[in-house]
Design an enzyme around this catalytic site. Structure first.
Site, PDB file in Angstrom:
ATOM      1  N   TYR A   1       0.846  -1.193   0.000  1.00 42.96           N
ATOM      2  CA  TYR A   1       0.000   0.000   0.000  1.00 42.96           C
ATOM      3  C   TYR A   1       0.880   1.242   0.000  1.00 42.96           C
ATOM      4  O   TYR A   1       2.111   1.159   0.150  1.00 42.96           O
ATOM      5  CB  TYR A   1      -0.977   0.003   1.184  1.00 42.96           C
TER       6      TYR A   1
ATOM      7  N   THR B   1       6.072   4.164   0.127  1.00 38.18           N
ATOM      8  CA  THR B   1       5.652   2.802  -0.159  1.00 38.18           C
ATOM      9  C   THR B   1       5.636   1.986   1.128  1.00 38.18           C
ATOM     10  O   THR B   1       6.395   2.254   2.060  1.00 38.18           O
ATOM     11  CB  THR B   1       6.599   2.110  -1.151  1.00 38.18           C
ATOM     12  N   GLU B   2       4.778   0.975   1.167  1.00 36.51           N
ATOM     13  CA  GLU B   2       4.734   0.034   2.284  1.00 36.51           C
ATOM     14  C   GLU B   2       4.567  -1.382   1.725  1.00 36.51           C
ATOM     15  O   GLU B   2       3.512  -1.732   1.198  1.00 36.51           O
ATOM     16  CB  GLU B   2       3.595   0.363   3.248  1.00 36.51           C
ATOM     17  N   VAL B   3       5.624  -2.162   1.842  1.00 34.54           N
ATOM     18  CA  VAL B   3       5.624  -3.559   1.418  1.00 34.54           C
ATOM     19  C   VAL B   3       5.423  -4.428   2.652  1.00 34.54           C
ATOM     20  O   VAL B   3       5.866  -4.084   3.751  1.00 34.54           O
ATOM     21  CB  VAL B   3       6.965  -3.889   0.715  1.00 34.54           C
TER      22      VAL B   3
END
Length: 310
Positions: free
Chosen positions: A205, A273-275
């Site tokens: 997300y 970004t968020e992985v």
């Protein structure tokens, strides 16, 4: 959300003193090498990359050069774009994704963009797999005039000296199970408050900036990353990590107010970004490629909109 057990350092509802911070710091140990994993890869980059040392951190017996990569020949007529990784050192794919981009992809954009990559802003955090620096300070809450963290200070000073404004900034992060297992409980203990865990989203997300959300920009990145990995779905309250969903895979944070790295500049295009590396549907390689896809999509969007506007 649910309450978390009491953290083993400190007393409930009492903020840490220097004694508790010293106790916490004594429990942190080197678990991987910044020099081997980051510095050696930077040193191996080709002639098209200018490496600048923008600072030096000295923590006890350890010394860490802070490295910036300027890619291609910089010119005033080209937009300047910033890629940052490792603000939270434990978020591995942010560091490795920034390095992979610099090694394999960046040259493709060097004729049209002034590219600046800071692959690992918090090397002590990288080595000890930590969110904080040794003083129990979160660098990603320290991009503020109060200048709490040396890691953030070095970046702020370096960017302030840039010859041209930043047009785009993408900051590479992860959300991990350890956020609920370790880092949020530690934060609550440090500050003497009750911890409330959030639901960890399963998937990728973005966090947009509240005062410049740029929905089309965020949507373009989500569409590109979805070809590499799955996008996180909102929880039963239509939220991700406690924040309302703005569009699929995107939430907003007040970046400048919170002192986030994302709020470092006044770039019109900005995102975090968020992985999620702990997903059963993800691998380490997949997470790195998701970060790279996000960077590429952000740059492609910048170039496409610039071309469309004439």
């Amino acid at each position: 959300m649910q309450d978390n057990p009491v953290y083993p350092i400190g007393q409930p509802h009492q903020p840490w003193t220097e004694a508790e911070k010293t106790h916490w710091r004594a429990q942190q140990h080197k678990r991987r090498s910044y020099h081997d994993d980051v510095v050696t890869r930077v040193e191996a980059l080709g002639q098209g990359v200018q490496v600048e040392q923008y600072g030096q951190l000295a923590y006890e017996a350890n010394s860490y050069p802070l490295l910036a990569l300027k890619i291609g020949v910089w010119r005033a007529e080209k937009p300047t774009c910033l890629v940052t990784g490792g603000v939270h050192g434990y978020e591995t794919s942010g560091v490795l994704g920034a390095l992979y981009f610099a090694e394999q992809i960046a040259e493709q954009y060097s004729d049209s963009i002034n590219l600046l990559v800071l692959p690992c802003i918090s090397p002590w955090g990288y080595e000890t797999i930590n969110r904080w620096n040794p003083m129990a300070i979160d660098p990603n809450r320290s991009f503020l005039p109060s200048r709490l963290a040396a890691e953030s200070n070095a970046v702020m000073d370096y960017i302030a000296a840039m010859p041209w404004p930043i047009a785009l900034h993408i900051d590479l992060h992860e959300t991990t199970d350890s956020d609920n297992e370790e880092f949020r409980p530690a934060l609550a203990a440090r500050d003497g408050v009750v911890n409330k865990n959030w639901n960890i989203p399963d998937g990728f997300y973005l966090v947009a900036c509240t005062d410049r959300p740029q929905p089309a920009f965020q949507q373009a990145i989500i569409a590109a990353v979805e070809k590499v990995t799955h996008i996180a779905e909102a929880d039963a309250e239509n939220k991700l990590i406690g924040a309302p969903l703005e569009q699929r895979g995107v939430i907003n944070y007040a970046a400048k107010k919170l002192g986030l790295c994302m709020g470092l500049t006044d770039a019109p295009l900005v995102t975090t970004t968020e992985v999620y590396p702990d997903s059963p549907r993800a691998t380490g390689e997949n997470c790195v490629l998701a970060q790279v896809a996000a960077v590429r999509a952000s740059l492609d969007y910048l170039l496409a909109t610039a071309k469309a506007s004439g």
